[in-house]
Motif scaffolding. Structure first.
Motif, PDB file in Angstrom:
ATOM      1  N   ALA A   1       0.869  -1.173   0.000  1.00 42.63           N
ATOM      2  CA  ALA A   1       0.000   0.000   0.000  1.00 42.63           C
ATOM      3  C   ALA A   1       0.904   1.220   0.000  1.00 42.63           C
ATOM      4  N   THR A   2       1.054   1.826  -1.158  1.00 42.43           N
ATOM      5  CA  THR A   2       1.910   2.989  -1.320  1.00 42.43           C
ATOM      6  C   THR A   2       1.537   3.679  -2.618  1.00 42.43           C
ATOM      7  N   ARG A   3       1.974   4.909  -2.778  1.00 44.85           N
ATOM      8  CA  ARG A   3       1.785   5.614  -4.051  1.00 44.85           C
ATOM      9  C   ARG A   3       3.125   5.861  -4.714  1.00 44.85           C
ATOM     10  N   ASN A   4       4.199   5.440  -4.064  1.00 40.70           N
ATOM     11  CA  ASN A   4       5.553   5.829  -4.404  1.00 40.70           C
ATOM     12  C   ASN A   4       6.232   4.876  -5.384  1.00 40.70           C
ATOM     13  N   ALA A   5       6.755   5.413  -6.476  1.00 36.77           N
ATOM     14  CA  ALA A   5       7.415   4.612  -7.510  1.00 36.77           C
ATOM     15  C   ALA A   5       8.727   3.999  -7.046  1.00 36.77           C
ATOM     16  N   GLU A   6       9.266   4.441  -5.911  1.00 41.49           N
ATOM     17  CA  GLU A   6      10.543   3.884  -5.452  1.00 41.49           C
ATOM     18  C   GLU A   6      10.432   2.391  -5.126  1.00 41.49           C
ATOM     19  N   PHE A   7       9.209   1.881  -4.991  1.00 42.22           N
ATOM     20  CA  PHE A   7       9.036   0.457  -4.669  1.00 42.22           C
ATOM     21  C   PHE A   7       8.862  -0.419  -5.915  1.00 42.22           C
ATOM     22  N   LEU A   8       9.037   0.151  -7.079  1.00 39.65           N
ATOM     23  CA  LEU A   8       8.961  -0.605  -8.330  1.00 39.65           C
ATOM     24  C   LEU A   8       9.932  -1.793  -8.338  1.00 39.65           C
ATOM     25  N   PRO A   9      11.205  -1.629  -7.918  1.00 38.68           N
ATOM     26  CA  PRO A   9      12.107  -2.795  -7.904  1.00 38.68           C
ATOM     27  C   PRO A   9      11.614  -3.929  -6.997  1.00 38.68           C
ATOM     28  N   VAL A  10      10.932  -3.594  -5.907  1.00 42.87           N
ATOM     29  CA  VAL A  10      10.382  -4.624  -5.010  1.00 42.87           C
ATOM     30  C   VAL A  10       9.310  -5.426  -5.742  1.00 42.87           C
TER      31      VAL A  10
END
Length: 167
Positions: A119-128
């Motif tokens: 649950a996030t809006r942040n693109a930094e978690f794309l690699p996850v």
């Protein structure tokens, strides 16, 4: 509503309420690890409730792991509310993103988990998300507008956009 999306409805005392919409039908009964980016999602102005997230995921399977990553500035009332909802609050000093990524990697390698839900809006978690898919896990991204990363929406197997009108 675009085709391929299904409404997620919750029953309230005043009747039905649409709490979100989910891309693609999914087979039910999966084991889910839910990780919530607290400072990004649990903001007063967004109006996201933990029970709405849990309700939306109940359409997919059973939440086996439920953690909310919060920073040291989280109010005590929020920490208690997270705990009272049956979620595990994890308090970190500084950035929450690193801790969320570490927790996600633990669950990606957990053989008892089928679905990684962020649950996030942040693109930094794309690699996850990409690593979870590489390791055979299904992925769900739960977010809210404004500011929900298009890259995240498209990378995940399933996208749940919270918010909607009362019916």
């Amino acid at each position: 509503m675009a085709s391929g999306w299904e409404k997620i409805v919750a029953m309230t005392k005043s009747g039905m309420k649409i709490i979100g919409q989910m891309k693609r039908k999914v087979s039910r009964g999966k084991r889910i690890a839910l990780l919530i980016d607290g400072p990004n999602i649990l903001r007063k102005e967004l109006g996201v409730k933990l029970e709405d997230i849990a309700e939306a995921l109940s359409q997919i399977g059973d939440i086996r792991v439920a953690k909310v990553i919060l920073n040291q500035y989280a109010p005590q009332g929020l920490i208690e509310a997270v705990s009272n909802q049956g979620f595990e609050p994890i308090i970190v000093s500084g950035e929450t993103g690193v801790k969320l990524a570490v927790e996600a990697m633990k669950e990606i390698y957990n053989p008892h988990i089928d679905v990684i839900a962020l649950a996030t809006r942040n693109a930094e978690f794309l690699p996850v998300i990409l690593k979870a898919k590489e390791k055979g896990k299904e992925t769900v991204v739960i977010g809210v507008e404004p500011g929900f990363s298009a890259a995240l929406k498209h990378a995940a197997d399933y996208t749940i956009i919270l918010g909607g009108e009362e019916e």
